[in-house]
Design an enzyme around this catalytic site. Structure first.
Site, PDB file in Angstrom:
ATOM      1  N   ASP A  23      -5.629  -6.205  -5.720  1.00 13.32           N
ATOM      2  CA  ASP A  23      -5.296  -5.989  -4.312  1.00 13.32           C
ATOM      3  C   ASP A  23      -6.462  -6.393  -3.402  1.00 13.32           C
ATOM      4  O   ASP A  23      -7.619  -6.270  -3.779  1.00 13.32           O
ATOM      5  CB  ASP A  23      -4.936  -4.509  -4.092  1.00 13.32           C
ATOM      6  N   ASN A  71       7.058  -6.519  -3.138  1.00 18.46           N
ATOM      7  CA  ASN A  71       6.431  -7.633  -2.403  1.00 18.46           C
ATOM      8  C   ASN A  71       7.464  -8.643  -1.869  1.00 18.46           C
ATOM      9  O   ASN A  71       7.138  -9.474  -1.021  1.00 18.46           O
ATOM     10  CB  ASN A  71       5.388  -8.353  -3.266  1.00 18.46           C
TER      11      ASN A  71
HETATM   12  C1  IPE Z   1       0.312  -4.006  -5.230  1.00 15.82           C
HETATM   13  O1  IPE Z   1      -0.329  -4.372  -4.055  1.00 15.82           O
HETATM   14  C2  IPE Z   1       1.000  -5.182  -5.841  1.00 15.82           C
HETATM   15  C3  IPE Z   1       0.153  -6.233  -6.374  1.00 15.82           C
HETATM   16  C4  IPE Z   1      -1.148  -6.231  -6.423  1.00 15.82           C
HETATM   17  C5  IPE Z   1       0.833  -7.370  -6.925  1.00 15.82           C
HETATM   18  P1  IPE Z   1       0.335  -4.118  -2.628  1.00 15.82           P
HETATM   19  O2  IPE Z   1      -0.642  -4.611  -1.618  1.00 15.82           O
HETATM   20  O3  IPE Z   1       1.683  -4.702  -2.569  1.00 15.82           O
HETATM   21  O4  IPE Z   1       0.436  -2.541  -2.592  1.00 15.82           O
HETATM   22  P2  IPE Z   1       0.757  -1.558  -1.360  1.00 15.82           P
HETATM   23  O5  IPE Z   1       2.065  -1.972  -0.781  1.00 15.82           O
HETATM   24  O6  IPE Z   1      -0.349  -1.706  -0.370  1.00 15.82           O
HETATM   25  O7  IPE Z   1       0.763  -0.196  -1.974  1.00 15.82           O
HETATM   26  C1  IPE Z   2      -2.620  -8.439  -3.431  1.00 16.83           C
HETATM   27  O1  IPE Z   2      -3.272  -8.664  -2.237  1.00 16.83           O
HETATM   28  C2  IPE Z   2      -1.798  -9.627  -3.867  1.00 16.83           C
HETATM   29  C3  IPE Z   2      -0.342  -9.398  -3.807  1.00 16.83           C
HETATM   30  C4  IPE Z   2       0.223  -8.281  -3.479  1.00 16.83           C
HETATM   31  C5  IPE Z   2       0.478 -10.520  -4.164  1.00 16.83           C
HETATM   32  P1  IPE Z   2      -2.614  -8.297  -0.839  1.00 16.83           P
HETATM   33  O2  IPE Z   2      -1.905  -9.514  -0.332  1.00 16.83           O
HETATM   34  O3  IPE Z   2      -1.803  -7.069  -0.945  1.00 16.83           O
HETATM   35  O4  IPE Z   2      -3.914  -8.031   0.035  1.00 16.83           O
HETATM   36  P2  IPE Z   2      -4.073  -6.947   1.181  1.00 16.83           P
HETATM   37  O5  IPE Z   2      -3.784  -5.614   0.581  1.00 16.83           O
HETATM   38  O6  IPE Z   2      -3.116  -7.314   2.261  1.00 16.83           O
HETATM   39  O7  IPE Z   2      -5.508  -7.095   1.598  1.00 16.83           O
HETATM   40 MG    MG Z   3      -2.262  -5.109  -0.680  1.00 15.19          MG
END
Ligand code: IPE
Ligand code: IPE
Ligand code: MG
Length: 257
Positions: A23, A71
């Site tokens: 993340d 997602n």
């Molecule tokens: C979790 O990250 C999913 C992945 C890393 C693929 P998210 O960024 O989607 O999680 P939330 O929604 O902030 O909990």
């Molecule tokens: C995790 O990074 C990757 C996926 C969920 C695909 P994020 O895209 O959630 O990054 P933040 O949380 O917005 O920084």
């Molecule tokens: Mg995230």
């Protein structure tokens, strides 16, 4: 008395199964005034580091959360960019993974990913299927609740077909119906990006995992952060419901310091 990291009570510094919630890509990009997809692209380098380093350390299974079932709610441009990135990265990296003895597995609702990504997935899985050094599990369009509901459905169908009695459903049967059935339980969960939550990742498999949260955004996650996670893990005493005294006696009787 240190490092009791297996159910047998043997001192094991290295987790057998490491799972990672990668993340922080979006925030990394934003802090550089870049579009979000640039953050996802920058997230490939730490994936390479994780695979190489975990394989070298003797980790048996590395599971990476690449895209959650939730997602899909993101803007379509970001979802499309991610799917493109998966296709390109998979095609580019598969030969190297193969050479390094890595076996690939995918978990998640793959039928929604489109034919091109599905083809790249099938090719990568079949090319690496005889590798045994480490298994790399990519969770794509995966959700822990989706997996649990699927297992319940599968067992219900077996009951409906008269192949299974309701009173035969126990934890082992339920586990065997999950997508993660072939994998050992997660020993160490790592989440980058500072949030301390599970976000519907491996719900069943995380029941007794050690949880490590890193403030580093995923593109900034390096060997230093991984070493810190391994050090944290090696210091845990895994009790699985028992008392510390029981574990210490067991360890002593096994002759491990
Ligand atoms: C979790 O990250 C999913 C992945 C890393 C693929 P998210 O960024 O989607 O999680 P939330 O929604 O902030 O909990
Ligand atoms: C995790 O990074 C990757 C996926 C969920 C695909 P994020 O895209 O959630 O990054 P933040 O949380 O917005 O920084
Ligand atoms: Mg995230």
């Amino acid at each position: 008395m240190i490092a009791i990291a297996s159910e047998s009570g043997d001192a094991e510094a290295v987790p057998r199964h490491v799972a990672v919630i990668m993340d922080g890509n979006g925030r990394w990009a934003r802090s550089r005034a870049l579009p979000r997809h640039a953050g996802h692209k920058a997230g490939i380098k730490p994936v390479r580091m994780m695979v190489e380093s975990c394989a070298q350390s003797g980790v048996e299974v590395l599971t990476l959360f690449a895209f959650s079932s939730e997602n899909w709610r993101r803007p379509p441009e970001e979802v499309n960019a991610l799917m493109r990135l998966f296709i390109e990265a998979l095609r580019r990296e598969v030969a190297e993974l193969y050479r390094n003895g890595i076996r690939l597995r995918f978990i998640g609702q793959l039928d929604g990913l489109g034919p091109e990504l599905n083809r790249a997935i099938s090719e990568a899985v079949s090319k690496t299927r005889d590798n045994a050094r480490m298994e790399l599990v990519l969770a794509v369009a995966y959700g822990g609740r989706w997996d649990l509901a699927g297992a319940a459905r599968k067992l219900a169908r077996e009951v409906e077909a008269g192949e299974l009695r309701v009173d035969q459903i126990d934890e082992a049967r339920f586990e065997a119906a999950l997508e993660t059935a072939p994998l050992p339980p997660v020993d160490l969960l790592i989440r980058s990006g500072g949030e301390q939550r599970i976000s519907n990742f491996l719900l069943w498999d995380l029941a007794y995992s050690e949880l490590y949260f890193s403030d580093a955004l995923w593109p900034d996650f390096t060997q230093t952060q991984l070493n810190a996670a391994f050090e944290f893990y090696a210091k845990r005493q895994r009790r699985f419901g028992r008392t510390a005294e029981q574990i210490e006696v067991q360890t002593f009787s096994h002759g491990v310091p």
